[in-house]
Write an enzyme that holds these catalytic residues in place. Structure first.
Site, PDB file in Angstrom:
ATOM      1  N   VAL A  23      -1.643   3.032   3.463  1.00  0.00           N
ATOM      2  CA  VAL A  23      -2.140   1.663   3.642  1.00  0.00           C
ATOM      3  C   VAL A  23      -2.522   1.066   2.285  1.00  0.00           C
ATOM      4  O   VAL A  23      -2.323  -0.116   2.027  1.00  0.00           O
ATOM      5  CB  VAL A  23      -3.360   1.656   4.591  1.00  0.00           C
ATOM      6  CG1 VAL A  23      -3.982   0.268   4.691  1.00  0.00           C
ATOM      7  CG2 VAL A  23      -2.965   2.158   5.981  1.00  0.00           C
ATOM      8  N   ASN A  64      -2.741  -0.285  -1.335  1.00  0.00           N
ATOM      9  CA  ASN A  64      -1.721  -1.013  -2.110  1.00  0.00           C
ATOM     10  C   ASN A  64      -1.591  -0.547  -3.555  1.00  0.00           C
ATOM     11  O   ASN A  64      -2.571  -0.086  -4.113  1.00  0.00           O
ATOM     12  CB  ASN A  64      -2.061  -2.509  -2.102  1.00  0.00           C
ATOM     13  CG  ASN A  64      -1.646  -3.130  -0.790  1.00  0.00           C
ATOM     14  OD1 ASN A  64      -0.584  -2.848  -0.277  1.00  0.00           O
ATOM     15  ND2 ASN A  64      -2.510  -3.996  -0.252  1.00  0.00           N
ATOM     16  N   ASP A  92       1.894  -7.008   8.705  1.00  0.00           N
ATOM     17  CA  ASP A  92       2.801  -8.145   8.501  1.00  0.00           C
ATOM     18  C   ASP A  92       3.592  -8.426   9.781  1.00  0.00           C
ATOM     19  O   ASP A  92       3.781  -9.578  10.178  1.00  0.00           O
ATOM     20  CB  ASP A  92       3.757  -7.836   7.343  1.00  0.00           C
ATOM     21  CG  ASP A  92       3.003  -7.363   6.116  1.00  0.00           C
ATOM     22  OD1 ASP A  92       2.163  -8.118   5.613  1.00  0.00           O
ATOM     23  OD2 ASP A  92       3.224  -6.210   5.684  1.00  0.00           O
ATOM     24  N   HIS A 122       5.705  -4.515   1.218  1.00  0.00           N
ATOM     25  CA  HIS A 122       4.461  -5.125   1.695  1.00  0.00           C
ATOM     26  C   HIS A 122       3.854  -5.901   0.525  1.00  0.00           C
ATOM     27  O   HIS A 122       2.983  -5.408  -0.194  1.00  0.00           O
ATOM     28  CB  HIS A 122       3.476  -4.063   2.196  1.00  0.00           C
ATOM     29  CG  HIS A 122       2.100  -4.642   2.399  1.00  0.00           C
ATOM     30  ND1 HIS A 122       1.827  -5.566   3.381  1.00  0.00           N
ATOM     31  CD2 HIS A 122       0.941  -4.479   1.720  1.00  0.00           C
ATOM     32  CE1 HIS A 122       0.562  -5.924   3.306  1.00  0.00           C
ATOM     33  NE2 HIS A 122      -0.004  -5.291   2.292  1.00  0.00           N
TER      34      HIS A 122
HETATM   35  P1  NAX Z   1     -12.373  -0.902  -0.087  1.00  0.00           P
HETATM   36  O1  NAX Z   1     -12.471  -1.139  -1.547  1.00  0.00           O
HETATM   37  O2  NAX Z   1     -13.392  -1.477   0.838  1.00  0.00           O
HETATM   38  O3  NAX Z   1     -12.337   0.675   0.189  1.00  0.00           O
HETATM   39  C1  NAX Z   1     -11.556   1.550  -0.539  1.00  0.00           C
HETATM   40  C2  NAX Z   1     -12.262   2.890  -0.515  1.00  0.00           C
HETATM   41  O4  NAX Z   1     -11.387   3.845  -1.103  1.00  0.00           O
HETATM   42  C3  NAX Z   1     -13.561   2.913  -1.316  1.00  0.00           C
HETATM   43  O5  NAX Z   1     -14.606   3.419  -0.509  1.00  0.00           O
HETATM   44  C4  NAX Z   1     -13.255   3.861  -2.480  1.00  0.00           C
HETATM   45  O6  NAX Z   1     -14.383   4.621  -2.885  1.00  0.00           O
HETATM   46  C5  NAX Z   1     -12.165   4.737  -1.842  1.00  0.00           C
HETATM   47  N1  NAX Z   1     -11.312   5.439  -2.804  1.00  0.00           N
HETATM   48  C6  NAX Z   1     -10.858   5.016  -4.000  1.00  0.00           C
HETATM   49  N2  NAX Z   1     -10.137   5.966  -4.597  1.00  0.00           N
HETATM   50  C7  NAX Z   1     -10.099   7.020  -3.751  1.00  0.00           C
HETATM   51  C8  NAX Z   1      -9.529   8.318  -3.826  1.00  0.00           C
HETATM   52  N3  NAX Z   1      -8.853   8.713  -4.903  1.00  0.00           N
HETATM   53  N4  NAX Z   1      -9.694   9.143  -2.771  1.00  0.00           N
HETATM   54  C9  NAX Z   1     -10.403   8.758  -1.696  1.00  0.00           C
HETATM   55  N5  NAX Z   1     -10.995   7.550  -1.590  1.00  0.00           N
HETATM   56  C10 NAX Z   1     -10.850   6.696  -2.602  1.00  0.00           C
HETATM   57  O7  NAX Z   1     -10.896  -1.368   0.307  1.00  0.00           O
HETATM   58  P2  NAX Z   1     -10.327  -1.725   1.758  1.00  0.00           P
HETATM   59  O8  NAX Z   1     -10.571  -3.152   2.038  1.00  0.00           O
HETATM   60  O9  NAX Z   1     -10.772  -0.700   2.729  1.00  0.00           O
HETATM   61  O10 NAX Z   1      -8.737  -1.600   1.485  1.00  0.00           O
HETATM   62  C11 NAX Z   1      -8.144  -0.353   1.190  1.00  0.00           C
HETATM   63  C12 NAX Z   1      -6.718  -0.546   0.714  1.00  0.00           C
HETATM   64  O11 NAX Z   1      -5.918  -1.143   1.716  1.00  0.00           O
HETATM   65  C13 NAX Z   1      -6.579  -1.470  -0.502  1.00  0.00           C
HETATM   66  O12 NAX Z   1      -5.685  -0.868  -1.432  1.00  0.00           O
HETATM   67  C14 NAX Z   1      -5.958  -2.719   0.070  1.00  0.00           C
HETATM   68  O13 NAX Z   1      -5.210  -3.425  -0.887  1.00  0.00           O
HETATM   69  C15 NAX Z   1      -5.082  -2.125   1.140  1.00  0.00           C
HETATM   70  N6  NAX Z   1      -4.605  -3.025   2.202  1.00  0.00           N
HETATM   71  C16 NAX Z   1      -3.336  -2.834   2.673  1.00  0.00           C
HETATM   72  C17 NAX Z   1      -2.807  -3.574   3.702  1.00  0.00           C
HETATM   73  C18 NAX Z   1      -1.428  -3.326   4.224  1.00  0.00           C
HETATM   74  O14 NAX Z   1      -0.991  -4.105   5.081  1.00  0.00           O
HETATM   75  N7  NAX Z   1      -0.662  -2.325   3.775  1.00  0.00           N
HETATM   76  C19 NAX Z   1      -3.592  -4.685   4.308  1.00  0.00           C
HETATM   77  C20 NAX Z   1      -5.054  -4.552   4.087  1.00  0.00           C
HETATM   78  C21 NAX Z   1      -5.460  -4.073   2.724  1.00  0.00           C
HETATM   79  O15 NAX Z   1      -5.416  -5.152   1.820  1.00  0.00           O
END
Ligand code: NAX
Length: 328
Positions: free
Chosen positions: A129, A131, A159, A187
């Site tokens: 998921v 990005n 999407d 995506h």
């Molecule tokens: P958040 O910033 O709220 O949460 C991300 C979490 O990941 C944080 O708690 C952080 O500590 C943790 N993290 C970072 N590096 C890590 C690692 N190496 N191992 C384990 N945990 C780690 O982001 P959130 O809104 O939850 O979004 C998460 C991801 O989903 C983002 O990359 C975002 O761009 C992506 N998305 C993808 C979508 C899709 O359709 N494919 C849509 C929604 C979203 O934008």
């Protein structure tokens, strides 16, 4: 009673994680009769918040939830994993170049891919998921040579769902009357939501809409830029809808598509529809008994071809960049 399924969620303390975990625990990922064990992977700074979420999961007393482990060690997090939802990623921050973004994420998805390779269960299914989802999935897949490549997928279901919702709004049809929508490519803003093979209450969607200008100027940009519109309105990126799409993706993969319908998944290309083999690109797929197949034989018209090609070109550029960086 059934053996619990081990579900690993990375980025568990983030906003998608918070929307996702409660629904996994209540049976929306695999089914209302399938017990689950959760493994939450976070970075050290996220562990405390993940523990808070785990306390709330306990407090919900979900009958299907058979345990929660929290760790910052990918090897422990993926040990015996049957399903892995890779949500945690490094977001793009101000002034960050694309190369910096790709290498920061390579530092996350390469070791996680290796940990999956070495420790996950034989039936592991992976959904990326975080990005840039397609290329992060490619990095993880490349680091897992012992896992069949088709087990690594990237999420374009959000999407896909957005496209269904927009088409329902335009035509006045119920969401449940819309079938065979396709998301092609990456995506990202270059994705191509295709309704030429879609149906609205059994009729061809493009014919029902009968307005190519609406497609080009309204529908496609609305779907492709919906993430930015959500940030603008909510002051935070999509979370509950993204979590819902992740549940849909895995649920469909495990339990199958309905007769006469298909879904969209970012999967390793076999060269179908002119998408270079090995790229992780979104295709129309049907699923059955835990595996999937690309829908073959669709006629790609002059409206669709350049749009698919443009998104695939972006994926090729991302692949070239991560190759250059030694990440695949
Ligand atoms: P958040 O910033 O709220 O949460 C991300 C979490 O990941 C944080 O708690 C952080 O500590 C943790 N993290 C970072 N590096 C890590 C690692 N190496 N191992 C384990 N945990 C780690 O982001 P959130 O809104 O939850 O979004 C998460 C991801 O989903 C983002 O990359 C975002 O761009 C992506 N998305 C993808 C979508 C899709 O359709 N494919 C849509 C929604 C979203 O934008």
């Amino acid at each position: 009673t059934r053996t619990p399924v081990n579900v690993t969620v990375t980025g568990a303390a983030g906003q998608i994680g918070y929307a996702l975990l409660f629904r996994i625990a209540s049976g929306h990922l695999l089914g209302a009769d399938v017990p689950v064990r959760l493994r939450l992977l976070e970075i050290p700074q996220g562990l405390k918040a993940a523990e808070g979420t785990a306390m709330e999961l306990d407090d919900a007393a979900f009958p299907l939830l058979r345990g929660i482990d929290i760790t910052d060690d990918p090897n422990a997090a993926f040990d015996g994993a049957n399903v892995a939802l890779l949500v945690g990623a490094r977001p793009r921050t101000k002034g960050m170049e694309r190369g910096d973004l790709l290498s920061a994420n390579g530092g996350i998805f390469k070791p996680q891919g290796k940990a999956i390779n070495d420790h996950a269960a034989d039936d592991i299914k992976v959904l990326v998921v975080g990005n840039p989802a397609n290329t992060n999935a490619l990095i993880a897949q490349s680091a897992a040579p012992d896992v069949p490549a088709e087990r690594f997928t990237a999420m374009t279901r959000l999407d896909h769902n957005r496209a269904i919702a927009q088409l329902a709004k335009r035509t006045g049809a119920a969401v449940s009357d819309i079938k065979r929508v396709t998301i092609w490519g990456n995506h990202s803003a270059t994705q191509y939501p295709d309704i030429f093979h879609a149906e609205v209450a059994g009729k061809n969607a493009a014919e029902v809409v009968n307005d190519e200008q609406w497609l080009a100027d309204t529908f496609i940009p609305t779907v492709a830029k919906r993430g930015a519109a959500i940030i603008e309105a909510r002051g935070a990126s999509s979370a509950a809808s993204a979590a819902s799409a992740a549940l849909d993706h895995v649920h469909t993969w495990v339990n199958g598509t309905a007769d006469g319908d298909w879904t969209s998944m970012g999967i390793v290309s076999d060269g179908s529809y002119g998408v270079p083999a090995g790229l992780i690109s979104s295709f129309p797929v049907t699923t059955k008994d835990g595996s999937y197949e690309i829908v073959q034989g669709l006629d790609i018209n002059e409206f669709s071809r350049p749009r698919i090609d443009a998104s695939v070109k972006e994926l090729e550029e991302e692949r070239a960049a991560v190759r250059e960086l030694g990440l695949i």
